[in-house]
Design an enzyme around this catalytic site. Structure first.
Site, PDB file in Angstrom:
ATOM      1  N   HIS A  18       0.865  -1.187   0.000  1.00 43.65           N
ATOM      2  CA  HIS A  18       0.000   0.000   0.000  1.00 43.65           C
ATOM      3  C   HIS A  18       0.896   1.230   0.000  1.00 43.65           C
ATOM      4  CE1 HIS A  18      -3.794   2.101   1.911  1.00 43.65           C
ATOM      5  NE2 HIS A  18      -3.091   2.945   1.161  1.00 43.65           N
ATOM      6  N   HIS A  20       1.222   4.832  -2.519  1.00 46.53           N
ATOM      7  CA  HIS A  20       0.831   5.642  -3.675  1.00 46.53           C
ATOM      8  C   HIS A  20       2.088   6.303  -4.220  1.00 46.53           C
ATOM      9  CE1 HIS A  20      -3.518   5.401  -2.664  1.00 46.53           C
ATOM     10  NE2 HIS A  20      -3.038   5.295  -1.431  1.00 46.53           N
ATOM     11  N   HIS A 198      -9.626   1.009  -1.141  1.00 42.07           N
ATOM     12  CA  HIS A 198      -9.570   1.679   0.148  1.00 42.07           C
ATOM     13  C   HIS A 198     -10.967   1.605   0.762  1.00 42.07           C
ATOM     14  CE1 HIS A 198      -5.824   3.117  -1.409  1.00 42.07           C
ATOM     15  NE2 HIS A 198      -5.626   4.017  -0.462  1.00 42.07           N
ATOM     16  N   GLU A 201     -11.269   3.410   6.212  1.00 37.77           N
ATOM     17  CA  GLU A 201     -10.308   4.356   6.805  1.00 37.77           C
ATOM     18  C   GLU A 201     -11.115   5.443   7.514  1.00 37.77           C
ATOM     19  OE1 GLU A 201      -6.569   7.248   5.532  1.00 37.77           O
ATOM     20  OE2 GLU A 201      -8.033   6.667   4.022  1.00 37.77           O
ATOM     21  N   ASP A 279       1.831   4.106   2.749  1.00 37.17           N
ATOM     22  CA  ASP A 279       0.758   4.918   2.178  1.00 37.17           C
ATOM     23  C   ASP A 279       1.320   6.053   1.319  1.00 37.17           C
ATOM     24  OD1 ASP A 279      -1.787   5.770   1.577  1.00 37.17           O
ATOM     25  OD2 ASP A 279      -2.381   6.199   3.635  1.00 37.17           O
ATOM     26  N   ASP A 280       1.509   7.225   1.904  1.00 39.12           N
ATOM     27  CA  ASP A 280       2.064   8.401   1.209  1.00 39.12           C
ATOM     28  C   ASP A 280       3.228   8.923   2.045  1.00 39.12           C
ATOM     29  OD1 ASP A 280      -0.089   9.091  -1.025  1.00 39.12           O
ATOM     30  OD2 ASP A 280      -1.171   8.552   0.791  1.00 39.12           O
TER      31      ASP A 280
END
Length: 338
Positions: A18, A20, A198, A201, A279-280
């Protein structure tokens, strides 16, 4: 003397499921690309940009995320972006990565789909040669846009279907339930593409159920709020659905107030196939080993927990069974040497 838990985790082979790729755009690279492409960005310096990374909800982050993506203009830009991520992932002992990309973020501003995907694919090939990291590409649809836009993107990707690992669903969750994208996911599944989304969340547990039942997903990204529904948890355990959990992201976006409150402990206790991911990372303050370190600092985990999380990252990947078995074997060899 035994290794500290964070260092132990850092030395474990692992997969990242996961991440991005646009979210790995570090401020320094953002400024370099802005200069290269003569793109104006609303920040005077790297320091100013980092100060802006104070989010109270998902949308606050997305506003800066999309602004940053404006500097990505050419095939070389996308290559450089992904190459920088793989260099960093290699330092964290990542052996396999399944990376998300958001083509609509770029095609909607006139960037050719070919430039995006070919830049990423070239960096992926380079990473395997340079670092031995294998990787797969998951094309995400932006859920705040209509399904028709997602269908158009799926059609646009046709020349590269054999180079895609799967499709995903990301962006603003609340108010955009998975059911909105049932048809595009049905078509992607018919093409043989893996499906992830997703869910849970910021959205309710019903979004997780919809992703399972209406999108036919193979893996849930995040999934925190599934814990609010005991029957759903039991189903996720029984079906061995992998959750790609992102601790520092959850903290940065105020999904949890403190890392000590993070539900990863509850997930492991429940027998859920949870994994640790970044994630980011450029926006949320850490790559995959930083996420393990944040969990380690709570005092709620031990070596066996982190071995389980690393094993889950391979078991939950879309690699062939033989490759998964080889990675798990390498994991246990690494554990024996620590």
């Amino acid at each position: 003397m035994s290794l500290a838990l964070a260092e132990f985790a850092a030395r474990l082979p692992k997969a990242e499921l996961h991440v991005h790729i646009e979210g790995t755009l570090e401020p320094e690279l953002m400024f370099a690309l802005a200069q290269r492409n003569r793109v104006s960005i609303p920040f005077a310096s790297v320091a100013d940009l980092r100060e802006a990374y104070s989010f109270t909800r998902l949308q606050d982050f997305l506003d800066i995320y999309y602004a940053g993506a404006e500097v990505l203009c050419t095939q070389q830009d996308f290559h450089d972006l992904a190459s920088a991520y793989f260099d960093r992932a290699a330092a964290d002992n990542v052996r396999h990565a399944e990376i998300f990309f958001d083509p609509q973020t770029h095609t909607d501003r006139g960037i050719a789909f070919e430039a995006v995907i070919e830049g990423l694919l070239s960096a992926m090939a380079q990473a395997q040669q340079r670092h031995g990291i294998t990787s797969g590409l998951i094309m995400c649809f932006l859920r705040h846009l209509p399904e028709e836009a997602a269908l158009a993107t799926l059609t646009m990707a046709e020349p590269w279907y054999d180079r895609l690992l799967g499709v995903g669903l990301d962006s603003s969750e609340v108010g955009h339930p998975p059911e909105k994208f049932a048809e595009v996911f049905r078509r992607a599944g018919a093409l043989g593409l893996k499906r992830v989304a997703h869910a849970g969340e910021e959205g309710p547990p019903t979004y997780v159920s919809q992703a399972l039942d209406l999108l036919g997903i193979d893996r849930i990204d995040h999934g925190n709020r599934a814990l609010e529904d005991d029957k759903l948890v039991a189903r996720l355990v029984a079906e061995q659905i992998t959750l790609t959990v992102c601790p520092l992201s959850n903290l940065k976006l105020c999904v949890v107030d403190e890392m000590a409150d993070h539900p990863m402990r509850v997930m492991l206790n429940a027998g859920l196939r949870a994994t640790v991911n970044s994630d980011d990372p450029a926006y949320f303050g850490g790559y995959i080993n930083d996420n393990f370190a944040a969990l380690a600092a709570t005092g709620h985990y031990d070596r066996e927990d982190f071995i389980t999380l690393a094993k889950n990252s391979f078991s939950g990947s879309f690699l062939p069974p033989k490759a998964i078995a080889a990675h798990v074997n390498d994991l246990y060899l690494a554990v024996a040497s620590l």
